[in-house]
Design an enzyme around this catalytic site. Structure first.
Site, mmCIF file in Angstrom:
data_model
loop_
_atom_site.group_PDB
_atom_site.id
_atom_site.type_symbol
_atom_site.label_atom_id
_atom_site.label_comp_id
_atom_site.label_asym_id
_atom_site.label_seq_id
_atom_site.Cartn_x
_atom_site.Cartn_y
_atom_site.Cartn_z
ATOM 1 N N ASP A 76 -4.803 -1.164 6.826
ATOM 2 C CA ASP A 76 -4.956 -2.416 6.598
ATOM 3 C C ASP A 76 -4.500 -3.466 7.819
ATOM 4 O O ASP A 76 -4.075 -4.520 7.653
ATOM 5 C CB ASP A 76 -3.879 -2.810 5.480
ATOM 6 C CG ASP A 76 -4.030 -4.201 4.596
ATOM 7 O OD1 ASP A 76 -5.751 -4.508 4.788
ATOM 8 O OD2 ASP A 76 -3.310 -4.494 3.791
ATOM 9 N N TRP A 104 0.920 -1.181 0.053
ATOM 10 C CA TRP A 104 0.099 0.188 0.000
ATOM 11 C C TRP A 104 0.922 1.262 0.220
ATOM 12 O O TRP A 104 0.461 2.238 -0.699
ATOM 13 C CB TRP A 104 -1.002 0.062 1.113
ATOM 14 C CG TRP A 104 -2.056 -1.120 1.065
ATOM 15 C CD1 TRP A 104 -2.268 -2.034 0.377
ATOM 16 C CD2 TRP A 104 -3.572 -0.698 1.750
ATOM 17 N NE1 TRP A 104 -3.285 -2.455 0.433
ATOM 18 C CE2 TRP A 104 -4.282 -1.715 1.301
ATOM 19 C CE3 TRP A 104 -3.949 0.077 2.493
ATOM 20 C CZ2 TRP A 104 -5.307 -1.817 1.808
ATOM 21 C CZ3 TRP A 104 -5.204 -0.092 2.872
ATOM 22 C CH2 TRP A 104 -6.153 -1.082 2.720
ATOM 23 N N LYS A 115 -9.446 -2.057 6.654
ATOM 24 C CA LYS A 115 -9.912 -3.463 6.642
ATOM 25 C C LYS A 115 -10.548 -3.513 7.774
ATOM 26 O O LYS A 115 -10.415 -3.479 8.825
ATOM 27 C CB LYS A 115 -8.557 -4.311 6.237
ATOM 28 C CG LYS A 115 -8.599 -5.655 6.115
ATOM 29 C CD LYS A 115 -7.838 -6.539 6.941
ATOM 30 C CE LYS A 115 -6.357 -6.604 6.691
ATOM 31 N NZ LYS A 115 -5.981 -7.191 5.617
ATOM 32 N N ASP A 164 3.592 0.622 17.602
ATOM 33 C CA ASP A 164 2.330 -0.085 17.751
ATOM 34 C C ASP A 164 1.177 0.905 17.750
ATOM 35 O O ASP A 164 1.298 1.966 18.487
ATOM 36 C CB ASP A 164 2.395 -0.785 19.298
ATOM 37 C CG ASP A 164 1.246 -1.632 19.755
ATOM 38 O OD1 ASP A 164 0.218 -1.472 19.146
ATOM 39 O OD2 ASP A 164 1.442 -2.876 20.170
ATOM 40 N N ASP A 172 4.354 0.447 11.501
ATOM 41 C CA ASP A 172 4.022 -0.804 11.668
ATOM 42 C C ASP A 172 4.876 -1.426 12.770
ATOM 43 O O ASP A 172 5.874 -0.721 13.099
ATOM 44 C CB ASP A 172 4.459 -2.033 10.386
ATOM 45 C CG ASP A 172 3.478 -3.289 10.476
ATOM 46 O OD1 ASP A 172 2.563 -3.324 9.425
ATOM 47 O OD2 ASP A 172 3.897 -4.030 11.144
#
Ligand SMILES: C[S@@+](CC[C@H](N)C(=O)[O-])C[C@H]1O[C@@H](n2cnc3c(N)ncnc32)[C@H](O)[C@@H]1O
Length: 206
Positions: free
Chosen positions: A121, A63, A161, A98, A81
């Site tokens: 996502d 992405w 998502k 996080d 991430d």
């Protein structure tokens, strides 16, 4: 061969036959997920040149690559991430962190005080216990929605998502209360058998 090993081998064989996996490799994308965002972008044109995009749960980076194609030459993509992400690009900034930690939000805001688009996502480590995976994934969705509420400019967009299940309707309502337009889609690159779908939330109310 142990059962665990043969299952892994079968998964690898299946992945090799997957048309989106093959296409991602041919075109140099880090993941087949790139095609999900491409379809969303074709339909909604959410990412534009010059935009500041925040990508939550960005690794391995499909992405990020698609977003970079659209924000250049002078926009930027910030990817968050817990896993390492190896993309080197002058328009990309990586935050290893996080989304559940307050400090991650501080770091996101220290790069830009406002973003045009937030992408999420995010997916937990799957246990295979559907109800537990659904719970954990919806918790991540709420984290993404909360972060978006603090970083998005008025009129901005959010793509998430969502693992469909008992809590997804309540989560859809939370999104609708903050955005003027709301769509639910299942991109072609999303496996038919999976409960995964995407919420596209447009025009943040601020
Ligand atoms: C499906 S992958 C994302 C794929 C990515 N969109 C791409 O195109 O390559 C989901 C990611 O969410 C990340 N993730 C899960 N929980 C997280 C958390 N609490 N904070 C940050 N990242 C998290 C995982 O490490 C994983 O890399």
């Amino acid at each position: 061969m142990s059962e665990g090993l043969s299952l892994k081998k079968r998964w690898i064989e299946k992945r090799k036959r997957d048309q989106f996996y093959k296409k991602a490799r041919e075109l140099g994308y880090k993941s087949r997920a790139a095609f999900k965002l491409k379809e969303i972008q074709r339909r909604f044109k959410i990412i534009k040149a010059g935009y500041r995009v925040l990508d939550l749960g960005a690794a391995p980076g499909g992405w990020v690559q698609v977003s970079l194609e659209h924000v250049k030459p002078d926009g930027s993509v910030v990817g968050v991430d817990i896993k390492d992400l190896k993309i080197v690009d002058p328009n990309f900034i990586y935050i290893k962190g996080d989304v559940k930690e307050e400090n991650t939000l501080t770091r996101i805001l220290s790069i830009h005080s406002q973003y045009d688009v937030v992408l999420s996502d995010l997916s937990p480590n799957l246990t295979g216990i559907w109800s537990l995976d659904h719970e954990r994934q919806i918790d991540l969705c709420y984290e993404a929605l909360n972060i978006s509420s603090k970083v998005l400019r008025r009129g901005g967009s959010l793509v998430l998502k969502v693992f469909d299940g008992p809590r997804s309707r309540e989560f859809a309502e939370a999104c609708k209360s903050r955005f003027k337009k709301f769509y639910r889609i299942k991109p072609k690159a999303s496996r038919k058998k999976s409960s995964e779908m995407y919420f596209v939330c447009l025009v943040f109310k601020g």
